[in-house]
Design a protein around this motif. Structure first.
Motif, PDB file in Angstrom:
ATOM      1  N   CYS A 208       0.839  -1.195   0.000  1.00 49.30           N
ATOM      2  CA  CYS A 208       0.000   0.000   0.000  1.00 49.30           C
ATOM      3  C   CYS A 208       0.876   1.248   0.000  1.00 49.30           C
ATOM      4  N   THR A 209       0.293   2.360  -0.411  1.00 44.43           N
ATOM      5  CA  THR A 209       1.074   3.586  -0.552  1.00 44.43           C
ATOM      6  C   THR A 209       1.622   4.072   0.776  1.00 44.43           C
ATOM      7  N   GLU A 210       0.941   3.732   1.885  1.00 44.57           N
ATOM      8  CA  GLU A 210       1.417   4.169   3.193  1.00 44.57           C
ATOM      9  C   GLU A 210       2.779   3.558   3.546  1.00 44.57           C
ATOM     10  N   GLN A 211       3.129   2.446   2.910  1.00 46.92           N
ATOM     11  CA  GLN A 211       4.428   1.818   3.146  1.00 46.92           C
ATOM     12  C   GLN A 211       5.561   2.521   2.401  1.00 46.92           C
ATOM     13  N   LEU A 212       5.213   3.367   1.446  1.00 46.68           N
ATOM     14  CA  LEU A 212       6.219   3.943   0.557  1.00 46.68           C
ATOM     15  C   LEU A 212       6.720   5.272   1.118  1.00 46.68           C
ATOM     16  N   PRO A 213       7.998   5.578   0.915  1.00 44.73           N
ATOM     17  CA  PRO A 213       8.579   6.789   1.502  1.00 44.73           C
ATOM     18  C   PRO A 213       8.176   8.046   0.741  1.00 44.73           C
ATOM     19  N   ASP A 214       8.200   9.159   1.446  1.00 42.33           N
ATOM     20  CA  ASP A 214       7.972  10.455   0.817  1.00 42.33           C
ATOM     21  C   ASP A 214       9.219  10.889   0.047  1.00 42.33           C
ATOM     22  N   GLU A 215       9.018  11.840  -0.861  1.00 43.93           N
ATOM     23  CA  GLU A 215      10.141  12.472  -1.538  1.00 43.93           C
ATOM     24  C   GLU A 215      10.803  13.480  -0.590  1.00 43.93           C
ATOM     25  N   PRO A 216      12.115  13.746  -0.769  1.00 46.22           N
ATOM     26  CA  PRO A 216      13.008  13.128  -1.756  1.00 46.22           C
ATOM     27  C   PRO A 216      13.469  11.750  -1.291  1.00 46.22           C
ATOM     28  N   LEU A 217      13.651  10.852  -2.256  1.00 53.40           N
ATOM     29  CA  LEU A 217      14.065   9.495  -1.944  1.00 53.40           C
ATOM     30  C   LEU A 217      15.569   9.416  -1.741  1.00 53.40           C
ATOM     31  N   PRO A 218      16.012   8.478  -0.908  1.00 50.65           N
ATOM     32  CA  PRO A 218      17.447   8.195  -0.857  1.00 50.65           C
ATOM     33  C   PRO A 218      17.865   7.506  -2.153  1.00 50.65           C
ATOM     34  N   PRO A 219      19.140   7.579  -2.529  1.00 54.68           N
ATOM     35  CA  PRO A 219      19.577   6.950  -3.771  1.00 54.68           C
ATOM     36  C   PRO A 219      19.473   5.437  -3.755  1.00 54.68           C
ATOM     37  N   ASP A 220      19.399   4.834  -2.575  1.00 54.70           N
ATOM     38  CA  ASP A 220      19.276   3.383  -2.453  1.00 54.70           C
ATOM     39  C   ASP A 220      18.722   3.064  -1.068  1.00 54.70           C
ATOM     40  N   ASN A 221      18.472   1.774  -0.842  1.00 54.08           N
ATOM     41  CA  ASN A 221      18.091   1.261   0.487  1.00 54.08           C
ATOM     42  C   ASN A 221      16.712   1.701   0.960  1.00 54.08           C
ATOM     43  N   SER A 222      15.802   2.007   0.036  1.00 52.08           N
ATOM     44  CA  SER A 222      14.418   2.256   0.418  1.00 52.08           C
ATOM     45  C   SER A 222      13.587   1.031   0.073  1.00 52.08           C
ATOM     46  N   ILE A 223      12.342   0.990   0.542  1.00 51.56           N
ATOM     47  CA  ILE A 223      11.462  -0.127   0.202  1.00 51.56           C
ATOM     48  C   ILE A 223      11.214  -0.180  -1.305  1.00 51.56           C
ATOM     49  N   LEU A 224      11.279   0.976  -1.978  1.00 53.94           N
ATOM     50  CA  LEU A 224      11.110   0.980  -3.432  1.00 53.94           C
ATOM     51  C   LEU A 224      12.215   0.167  -4.100  1.00 53.94           C
ATOM     52  N   HIS A 225      13.432   0.289  -3.585  1.00 52.56           N
ATOM     53  CA  HIS A 225      14.546  -0.467  -4.159  1.00 52.56           C
ATOM     54  C   HIS A 225      14.416  -1.952  -3.841  1.00 52.56           C
ATOM     55  N   ALA A 226      13.804  -2.275  -2.701  1.00 57.20           N
ATOM     56  CA  ALA A 226      13.536  -3.679  -2.384  1.00 57.20           C
ATOM     57  C   ALA A 226      12.495  -4.253  -3.343  1.00 57.20           C
ATOM     58  N   ILE A 227      11.421  -3.513  -3.578  1.00 58.80           N
ATOM     59  CA  ILE A 227      10.368  -3.981  -4.484  1.00 58.80           C
ATOM     60  C   ILE A 227      10.913  -4.126  -5.897  1.00 58.80           C
TER      61      ILE A 227
END
Length: 239
Positions: A208-227
């Motif tokens: 769900c979107t609540e799991q996703l980080p707000d901007e600005p994103l880190p260059p790596d090591n976020s849940i987006l990079h895991a997905i």
């Protein structure tokens, strides 16, 4: 809410009788127009389009582009600026994508225009290229994903990095993990073709979107990079 340009059942199919969905995300109008001028126009006769954007300006541009390129069916969803292309792939359209035979996933990658253009060119840069990719799936029933080779500058960093623990935490509710994955491959950048069945394990995570980080994103090591690292693992998991 979604903007339905055509809410009647779509009859769009490829020459092989396949139902094809093109799944996109654009944050800026520039990338949306660039995509449709070079690639979307080739996919327009073959596919239904599902697009997310965080910009009302881009939403209006997409409606115009759908008419310009005579797209039979386009769903435009205006969403919060959160998660970049991940919600279009794995949150908002999951159920409808499962009704298609093949999906093409792309987005307006702002950080590297060469990456954006080259990967779309490889996957959908001509009628012959699109036909060749579709034929790969037609003649290989166990083929789950098609994506470009890695850019030379990326090859040294393709792999787990420090993301394996986050990936296993995502997979844990489904009762599987990555212990059997010796060599990690994944469509870096998020440009790929897939059978929806190959992505079913990711859909089942109910991200769900609540799991996703707000901007600005880190260059790596976020849940987006895991997905981002999940598609090949998911495809192999379902055979």
């Amino acid at each position: 809410p979604p903007i339905w340009l055509d809410d009647s059942p779509s009859t769009t199919r490829t020459s092989d009788g396949l139902r094809l969905a093109v799944v996109l995300h654009f944050h800026r109008e520039q990338e949306a127009r660039l995509f449709f001028a070079n690639f979307g126009r080739l996919l327009a006769p073959l596919a239904d389009f599902y697009v997310t954007t965080s910009s009302p300006i881009v939403s209006a541009a997409l409606q115009s582009l759908a008419q310009d390129f005579q797209i039979n069916s386009m769903t435009i969803m205006l969403i919060a600026n959160r998660g970049r292309d991940i919600p279009s792939k794995y949150i908002y359209f999951n159920q409808i994508l499962e009704t298609y035979d093949l999906c093409f996933f792309s987005h307006g990658k702002q950080s590297n225009h060469a990456w954006f253009y080259d990967h779309n060119l490889i996957l959908a840069g001509s009628e012959q290229r699109i036909s060749s990719v579709i034929n790969l799936f037609v003649h290989n029933p166990s083929l789950g994903l098609v994506f470009p080779d890695y850019m030379p500058s990326l090859r040294p960093v393709i792999g787990w990095g420090s993301m394996r623990r986050q990936v296993d935490q995502l997979l844990q509710p489904q009762g599987w993990d990555t212990r059997d994955v010796a060599l990690l491959e994944f469509p870096a950048g998020g440009f790929f073709w897939a059978r929806p069945e190959a992505l079913q394990p990711i859909f089942a995570l109910n991200i769900c979107t609540e799991q996703l980080p707000d901007e600005p994103l880190p260059p790596d090591n976020s849940i987006l990079h895991a997905i981002e690292r999940l598609p090949c693992i998911a495809a192999e998991h379902v055979g």
